[in-house]
Structure formats: structure tokens, C-alpha cells
Write a protein that holds these residues in place. Structure first.
Motif, PDB file in Angstrom:
ATOM      1  N   UNK A 571      21.991   1.381  -2.963  1.00 21.92           N
ATOM      2  CA  UNK A 571      23.174   1.133  -3.754  1.00 21.92           C
ATOM      3  C   UNK A 571      23.517   2.298  -4.674  1.00 21.92           C
ATOM      4  N   UNK A 572      24.665   2.185  -5.308  1.00 22.70           N
ATOM      5  CA  UNK A 572      25.162   3.231  -6.195  1.00 22.70           C
ATOM      6  C   UNK A 572      24.192   3.483  -7.338  1.00 22.70           C
ATOM      7  N   UNK A 573      23.984   4.749  -7.654  1.00 21.35           N
ATOM      8  CA  UNK A 573      23.147   5.153  -8.779  1.00 21.35           C
ATOM      9  C   UNK A 573      24.069   5.646  -9.888  1.00 21.35           C
ATOM     10  N   UNK A 574      23.997   5.020 -11.056  1.00 22.85           N
ATOM     11  CA  UNK A 574      24.889   5.358 -12.154  1.00 22.85           C
ATOM     12  C   UNK A 574      24.400   6.541 -12.961  1.00 22.85           C
ATOM     13  N   UNK A 575      24.965   6.687 -14.152  1.00 26.43           N
ATOM     14  CA  UNK A 575      24.632   7.804 -15.020  1.00 26.43           C
ATOM     15  C   UNK A 575      25.830   8.707 -15.208  1.00 26.43           C
ATOM     16  N   UNK A 576      25.631   9.820 -15.910  1.00 31.07           N
ATOM     17  CA  UNK A 576      26.727  10.755 -16.156  1.00 31.07           C
ATOM     18  C   UNK A 576      27.140  11.501 -14.895  1.00 31.07           C
ATOM     19  N   UNK A 577      26.271  11.510 -13.880  1.00 30.32           N
ATOM     20  CA  UNK A 577      26.581  12.129 -12.586  1.00 30.32           C
ATOM     21  C   UNK A 577      26.243  11.130 -11.480  1.00 30.32           C
ATOM     22  N   UNK A 578      27.045  10.093 -11.318  1.00 25.34           N
ATOM     23  CA  UNK A 578      26.692   9.002 -10.400  1.00 25.34           C
ATOM     24  C   UNK A 578      26.643   9.456  -8.948  1.00 25.34           C
ATOM     25  N   UNK A 579      25.838   8.722  -8.181  1.00 26.45           N
ATOM     26  CA  UNK A 579      25.703   8.938  -6.748  1.00 26.45           C
ATOM     27  C   UNK A 579      26.173   7.676  -6.048  1.00 26.45           C
ATOM     28  N   UNK A 580      27.088   7.816  -5.121  1.00 29.98           N
ATOM     29  CA  UNK A 580      27.604   6.660  -4.402  1.00 29.98           C
ATOM     30  C   UNK A 580      26.566   6.047  -3.481  1.00 29.98           C
ATOM     31  N   UNK A 581      26.773   4.786  -3.132  1.00 31.11           N
ATOM     32  CA  UNK A 581      25.873   4.102  -2.208  1.00 31.11           C
ATOM     33  C   UNK A 581      25.924   4.770  -0.835  1.00 31.11           C
ATOM     34  N   UNK A 582      24.846   4.637  -0.092  1.00 33.11           N
ATOM     35  CA  UNK A 582      24.809   5.238   1.232  1.00 33.11           C
ATOM     36  C   UNK A 582      23.886   4.462   2.145  1.00 33.11           C
ATOM     37  N   UNK A 583      24.064   4.665   3.439  1.00 32.44           N
ATOM     38  CA  UNK A 583      23.201   4.093   4.479  1.00 32.44           C
ATOM     39  C   UNK A 583      22.586   5.255   5.240  1.00 32.44           C
ATOM     40  N   UNK A 584      21.271   5.182   5.489  1.00 33.80           N
ATOM     41  CA  UNK A 584      20.589   6.259   6.193  1.00 33.80           C
ATOM     42  C   UNK A 584      19.591   5.678   7.184  1.00 33.80           C
ATOM     43  N   UNK A 585      19.197   6.484   8.151  1.00 30.71           N
ATOM     44  CA  UNK A 585      18.318   6.015   9.226  1.00 30.71           C
ATOM     45  C   UNK A 585      17.299   7.079   9.590  1.00 30.71           C
ATOM     46  N   UNK A 586      16.192   6.618  10.174  1.00 29.12           N
ATOM     47  CA  UNK A 586      15.178   7.511  10.743  1.00 29.12           C
ATOM     48  C   UNK A 586      14.645   6.876  12.009  1.00 29.12           C
ATOM     49  N   UNK A 587      14.047   7.664  12.878  1.00 27.54           N
ATOM     50  CA  UNK A 587      13.515   7.128  14.132  1.00 27.54           C
ATOM     51  C   UNK A 587      12.477   8.073  14.708  1.00 27.54           C
ATOM     52  N   UNK A 588      11.536   7.491  15.455  1.00 26.08           N
ATOM     53  CA  UNK A 588      10.541   8.267  16.196  1.00 26.08           C
ATOM     54  C   UNK A 588      10.353   7.622  17.556  1.00 26.08           C
ATOM     55  N   UNK A 589      10.423   8.424  18.606  1.00 24.43           N
ATOM     56  CA  UNK A 589      10.226   7.967  19.983  1.00 24.43           C
ATOM     57  C   UNK A 589       8.988   8.671  20.528  1.00 24.43           C
ATOM     58  N   UNK A 590       8.029   7.890  20.965  1.00 24.51           N
ATOM     59  CA  UNK A 590       6.750   8.444  21.422  1.00 24.51           C
ATOM     60  C   UNK A 590       6.496   8.041  22.869  1.00 24.51           C
ATOM     61  N   UNK A 591       6.066   9.015  23.656  1.00 28.04           N
ATOM     62  CA  UNK A 591       5.699   8.725  25.039  1.00 28.04           C
ATOM     63  C   UNK A 591       4.284   9.228  25.287  1.00 28.04           C
ATOM     64  N   UNK A 592       3.428   8.343  25.768  1.00 31.29           N
ATOM     65  CA  UNK A 592       2.030   8.684  26.044  1.00 31.29           C
ATOM     66  C   UNK A 592       1.909   9.164  27.482  1.00 31.29           C
ATOM     67  N   UNK A 593       1.776  10.487  27.643  1.00 34.57           N
ATOM     68  CA  UNK A 593       1.654  11.057  28.979  1.00 34.57           C
ATOM     69  C   UNK A 593       0.322  10.695  29.610  1.00 34.57           C
TER      70      UNK A 593
END
Length: 635
Positions: A571-593
Motif C-alpha cells: 500500500x501507499x507509504x506516506x510522509x513528506x515524500x510519499x510512495x504510491x501503492x504498487x504490485x510486484x512479482x517474483x518467480x523461479x523455474x527449476x528443472x532437474x536434469x
């Protein structure tokens, strides 16, 4: 306008010169695959019965721990896309994690986040405290564990002062490395991407008689992050870390010896960077099934240099703990002594510590008793008595009630007191004509009220929910010393309260598909006490989002192919220099040879090329997308 210009200058001097410094050697192991003995395949029932130690300083199943506790298992860590310890900690839904630069993070529990405000979290690595007495925060760039060697990370949100002392105000993170007996044989891992590259190796071997040892080493390179304005700042860094762990003994006597050494550099100036080493020894003796003694000692030394500021800290610590069970009582008590010696040289601005070198002492004794009032009801009470160089004696009590009608359901409630004792910056930072030393600065205090539920609502689901209400007093303020103009002085002029809800669940949707969900809310109301005017605009209360949402999915699509992906809403982070809310993602794909060789692709911050996470103006840069290809071989 004068007030707005002057205070950011002073706070920036404190934060940038003393708190936000050198090259962070992020632990660089992207951990994609499952080692044969990992925990990624545990059932929901097994996860609920994971043994934890941080909640009560004794081994107990997670299902019986009466606190807000989230556990990251070895399997969680090695299957995630995270390439450093701070990125691993994003997996815990009860933490707030903000990337500041390529080598700096601000991490907290239950609020008070920011580069200068995140000073109420205690972090332990195998029982070794890593917070700095300089500013009460953690220099995350000096913490670069080999991620594959971590057994689990226990994250407590809420106070832990009775067992852990000062700085265990809003939370405790306990990082536990793997027993050397569980890391036999060799492992080599290498990964590379446009922004970061790393390589590491580990080898474990038997010493005979059931004893074992391992050695490891890794090297890494991190590129610059985009600055919060378009230009690229020189915050990239590179370095290496190496170490060992030996585990000796039998069921009666266990001895652990371990140590690490690291060295890294940051691009700001040729001489900027940090280096250090540590050595820890621990002996555990079991007298019988009901009584045990644990003695631990460690030495830690690190030195940092960043933008004409250098500091060093040497820590020596001795801790003794005794556990006993008799009748209806589970008792733990002990004590310890810690001494630190630091040295700080600031050639960046007029702010100085007086004296520039000082030795500090902390003495403590504690006792906690878990009394079984009935087969299902327990009362836990404890007290820590601590004496520090700055504040004298502090009393840190806690009282908890736990009702567990069966192994699948636990209800608990607690009231606790915790403190953040003054740091060197709080008491002894000064600048002639601008900043007076805070000679009268006292401990920041917290009275916390908590309640929660942990259990298995269904055979396929675990659920943990906690609510909290925190009362803070004597938080740090920047004030005019005479009430009208320069100089300024650090005082205890802020008070207030915060409240919120934390929840986490794990559901086995299908035999091959597990879904984890998390929620953290935080609402705050802070005010200046009568007669106080805070020139930092309540900076000590931190800058935190009111809502964080997390979802993580682990899919075993085949016996060889595994996908681990996470989504987070901040969510949004307030203060004198606010940061807007954001959505982020990460992923890892593993294949066992083969049984010995895995290949993987991993990515962080997949939804944005770059985004801002911190409201610390003038310091925070943009977290950016990072992709890697890698392989890991076991032999």
C-alpha cells in the motif's frame, strides 16, 4: 521554511553518514531447487509441527508457540527467486521490506520503517546479535549468509524483550544455519544476469564419530540501481564471503564452532566498502530429558567505509541458559554479558560522535516459566532485568495465556513491555552550534497487547491470525534546544499508538499445488507530547503502508519441474515524500536434469522495469527488474 530545510539536513547527516552506509554484500545464492533433504515436500500437518526455538528459547512445535511467528523453511528459501537475505525476508508476510539502494535495505515488523526509523528489530544469526549500537539498526550489507546453508528463519512480529533484551521491540528475526551433518558432500552454484552475477561452493565432510564440518565460499557482483530521478548513481557493489561450521558430540553433549569472513566494495569511491569476521562457539549439555544447559560465546568484528565516513564495531558476548521441567512448570532462566567497542570517523560533515571511540556494556538476567494450569491451558510469565551503560536498569516483563484444546488449535493472548535503549547517535552525536548531544535521552518504550489464533481449520490448511495494539512513549524527536532556534537536540518528545492485524495461511489445493496467502495491516496515531515540537515531522514513527497483501504459489508440475512464484501488493507509504501503492512479482523455474544437476531461471521485480519502495528522499533509488539463469550441481 527554515524548519523544513534544516531538519532534513541534520536527519540526512545522521541517516546517510551513520546509518545508511557501505556496500552491502547481499547473499547471492538464487535457490531454485530442492536438495534431497529439504523441507519443501512437508505435508501441512508436518509444517504445523515444525520445531521452533525463538518463541520460548526452548524447542517446541510451531503449533504450540503462543506468539505471532512465521517460519521460512530451508525448502522455502532454496525454492524462491531471492538472491540475498533481505530478499528472502520478503517471503515473511509479517515483515516490511524496503530496498533503499543496491546495498541498503530497511526492514521492520509492525511499523517504524525507513532508513533512520528501522531501529526496533532484533536480528540474530545462530544466536549472534547483529544490530549496531551506533544507531540501533542493522547494516544489512554486512550480512551475507550462504542461503543454501540456512535451515530456517523464524520471524516473530511483536516484542521479545523478556527473552532477548533491548531492540526486540517490534520483532525478532532468528536465522538458524544447518547442522554440518546435514550438508555432507559438495555443492556448486553459479548464476548470471545483466544486473547481478554470483558463484558459490560448499563442501561438507565427516570428522568421524558422528562429527562433521563444512566449508564454503561465494563471490558476487551487483550493478547500479537507477536513481530516483533518472540518472544512475554509483551504488553497485561486489565482494566475497567464506566460512565454516563444525558440529561435534552426541545426544548428551553438542559443540558447535563456526565463523565467517567477508570483504566487499561499493562503487561510490575506490576505498568504500566493508569487511569483517566473526567466530562463535556453543556447548549444549543434556543432563536428562527434563534439564539442559546451553553456553554460547562469540566475537564479531566489522569495519565500514562510505563517503568519507568510517566506523568499526567489535562485539564480545557470553550467554548462559538453563532449561528445566518439573511438575507443571517449564522453566528457562539465564543471563549474559555483552561488551562492544566502536570507532566512528566522519569527514563528510560537521556531525561527530563525542567521544569518537567508546566501549559499552550490557548485563542481563532473565527467567520465564510456562505453568500448565490444565491439560489445555498454560500461563507464561517472565522478566528480564538488564543494565546498560546509558540507561541503568531496565525491567522487561511479559505475561501470556495459551489455550490449546488439541494439537490443531491454539488461542493465545499477551501483554509485554519492551525498550529500545539509547544508541550512540541518540546520546553522543553533536555538531557545534547545530546539534547538542542528547545527554538526557532515555529508552523508547513499548507496551504491547496481543492476541492470536494458530491452527489447522482443515486437514489441508494452516492458518495464523494475530491482532495487536501498541502503546509507544518517549520516541525520538529533533527539537530546538531552547525552543526557538539553533542548536537542535535529540529528545523523547513523541508518543502514540498503533494497531493492526496479521494473517498467514498455507493450503494444499492439490497434491502438486500449494498456495500461501498473507495479510498485514498497520494503522498509527502519533503526536508530540505537550511542550515538544518535532522538527523531523514524526520521523521516528516510520513510513509504512497501511496494507500489505501476499500470495505465493508452489507447483510441482512434474517430478523434475518446479515453479515457485509470488505476488505482493504494498500500500501507499506516506510522509513528506510519499510512495504510491504498487504490485510486484517474483518467480523461479527449476528443472532437474539429473539427480545431481539442476538448472533454473529466476526473476525479481518482474512487473516493473524499476519502482520506488522507500520515501527516504535523497537516498532511496529505484528497485529494478533482475533476471538470472543458473545451475547447481551436487557431488
Amino acid at each position: 521554511m527554515k524548519r523544513r530545510r534544516l531538519v532534513p539536513c541534520l536527519i540526512g547527516g545522521v541517516a546517510a553518514a551513520f546509518c545508511a552506509a557501505p556496500a552491502r554484500a547481499q547473499a547471492p545464492m538464487p535457490a531454485p531447487v530442492s536438495e534431497p533433504d529439504d523441507l519443501s515436500g512437508l505435508s501441512i500437518e508436518d509444517l504445523a509441527q515444525l520445531m521452533v526455538r525463538s518463541a520460548s528459547k526452548r524447542d517446541e512445535p510451531l503449533s504450540a508457540a503462543p506468539t505471532s511467528l512465521f517460519v521460512l523453511t530451508h525448502g522455502d528459501i532454496v525454492d524462491a527467486a531471492a538472491t540475498s537475505l533481505p530478499e528472502v525476508l520478503r517471503l515473511a508476510p509479517n515483515l516490511g521490506v524496503q530496498q533503499i539502494t543496491a546495498h541498503d535495505y530497511a526492514i521492520t515488523a509492525r511499523g517504524s520503517n525507513g532508513i533512520a526509523a528501522s531501529n526496533k528489530l532484533l536480528v540474530l544469526v545462530d544466536g549472534r546479535s547483529i544490530y549496531s549500537t551506533l544507531h540501533s539498526g542493522v547494516f544489512w550489507d554486512t550480512q551475507t549468509p550462504f542461503l543454501e546453508d540456512i535451515e530456517q528463519i523464524e520471524v516473530i512480529s511483536g516484542p521479545g524483550g523478556t527473552l532477548y533484551g533491548p531492540n526486540a521491540v517490534n520483532g525478532v528475526i532468528s536465522i538458524v544455519s544447518r547442522d554440518a551433518r546435514d550438508t555432507q558432500g559438495g555443492l556448486i552454484r553459479a548464476a548470471a544476469g545483466a544486473y547481478e552475477q554470483d558463484v558459490g561452493a560448499r563442501y561438507g565432510f565427516a570428522l568421524g564419530g558422528g562429527n562433521a564440518m563444512r566449508i564454503y565460499g561465494h563471490a558476487f557482483n551487483r550493478g547500479n540501481l537507477p536513481a530516483n530521478g533518472g540518472a544512475t548513481d554509483d551504488d553497485g557493489y561486489r565482494g566475497w564471503q567464506a566460512g565454516f561450521r563444525a558440529d561435534l558430540g552426541d545426544a548428551t553433549d553438542q559443540i558447535t564452532l563456526q565463523g565467517d569472513i567477508f570483504d566487499n566494495e561499493v562503487d561510490t569511491r575506490p576505498e568504500d566498502g566493508n569487511r569483517g569476521h566473526n567466530l562463535l562457539a556453543r556447548w549444549s549439555h543434556a543432563f536428562d530429558a527434563d534439564r539442559a544447559l546451553r553456553v554460547q560465546a562469540y566475537y564479531d568484528d566489522y569495519r565500514r567505509r562510505f563517503s568519507l565516513v568510517s566506523d568499526s564495531l567489535q562485539t564480545m558476548d557470553l550467554d548462559v541458559q538453563y532449561n528445566a521441567r518439573f511438575g507443571a512448570h517449564d522453566l528457562v532462566f539465564g543471563g549474559g554479558v555483552r561488551t562492544t567497542r566502536d570507532a566512528v570517523i566522519n569527514n563528510q560533515n560537521p556531525l561527530q560522535l563525542d567521544p569518537p571511540r567508546r566501549r559499552l556494556w550490557v548485563y542481563n538476567a532473565f527467567v520465564q516459566d510456562r505453568v500448565r494450569l490444565s491439560d489445555s491451558l498454560s500461563l507464561i510469565g517472565g522478566l528480564k532485568v538488564e543494565e546498560t551503560s546509558f540507561t541503568g536498569i531496565e525491567l522487561l516483563p511479559n505475561l501470556r495465556l495459551a489455550w490449546q484444546p488439541n494439537e490443531r488449535h491454539l488461542l493465545w493472548a499477551a501483554v509485554s513491555r519492551a525498550v529500545r535503549t539509547p544508541s550512540r547517535v541518540d546520546r553522543q552525536l553533536q555538531s557545534p552550534g547545530m546539534l547538542l548531544p542528547g545527554d538526557d535521552f532515555v529508552s523508547e518504550t513499548l507496551i504491547a497487547f496481543e492476541a492470536g489464533y494458530r491452527g489447522q481449520p482443515t486437514a489441508r490448511t494452516t492458518l495464523s491470525v494475530s491482532v495487536f495494539y501498541n502503546l509507544y512513549d518517549d520516541l525520538r524527536t529533533f527539537e530546538y534546544a531552547d525552543g526557538v532556534g539553533l542548536p537542535i537536540q535529540l529528545r523523547n518528545g513523541l508518543e502514540g499508538h498503533s494497531w493492526g492485524v496479521e494473517a498467514g495461511s498455507s493450503t494444499q489445493l492439490m497434491p502438486w499445488w500449494r498456495l500461501n496467502l498473507g495479510l498485514a495491516t498497520l494503522f498509527k496515531d502519533f503526536r508530540e507530547k505537550p511542550g515538544h515540537v518535532d522538527l523531523s515531522f514524526k520521523d521516528a514513527a516510520g513510513h509504512d503502508p497501511e496494507v500489505q497483501l501476499f500470495a505465493r504459489s508452489a507447483l510441482d508440475l512434474t517430478d523434475r519441474l518446479r515453479i515457485n512464484a509470488g505476488l505482493r501488493f504494498i500500500g501507499r507509504i506516506g510522509g513528506t515524500n510519499p510512495v504510491g501503492s504498487y504490485v510486484e512479482a517474483d518467480a523461479a523455474i527449476t528443472y532437474r536434469l539429473t539427480e545431481r544437476l539442476d538448472v533454473y531461471a529466476s526473476g525479481l521485480n518482474l512487473l516493473h522495469a524499476a519502482h520506488l519502495e522507500s520515501s527516504d528522499a535523497g537516498t532511496a533509488q529505484l528497485a529494478q527488474r533482475s533476471l538470472q539463469l543458473g545451475a547447481r550441481v551436487r557431488f
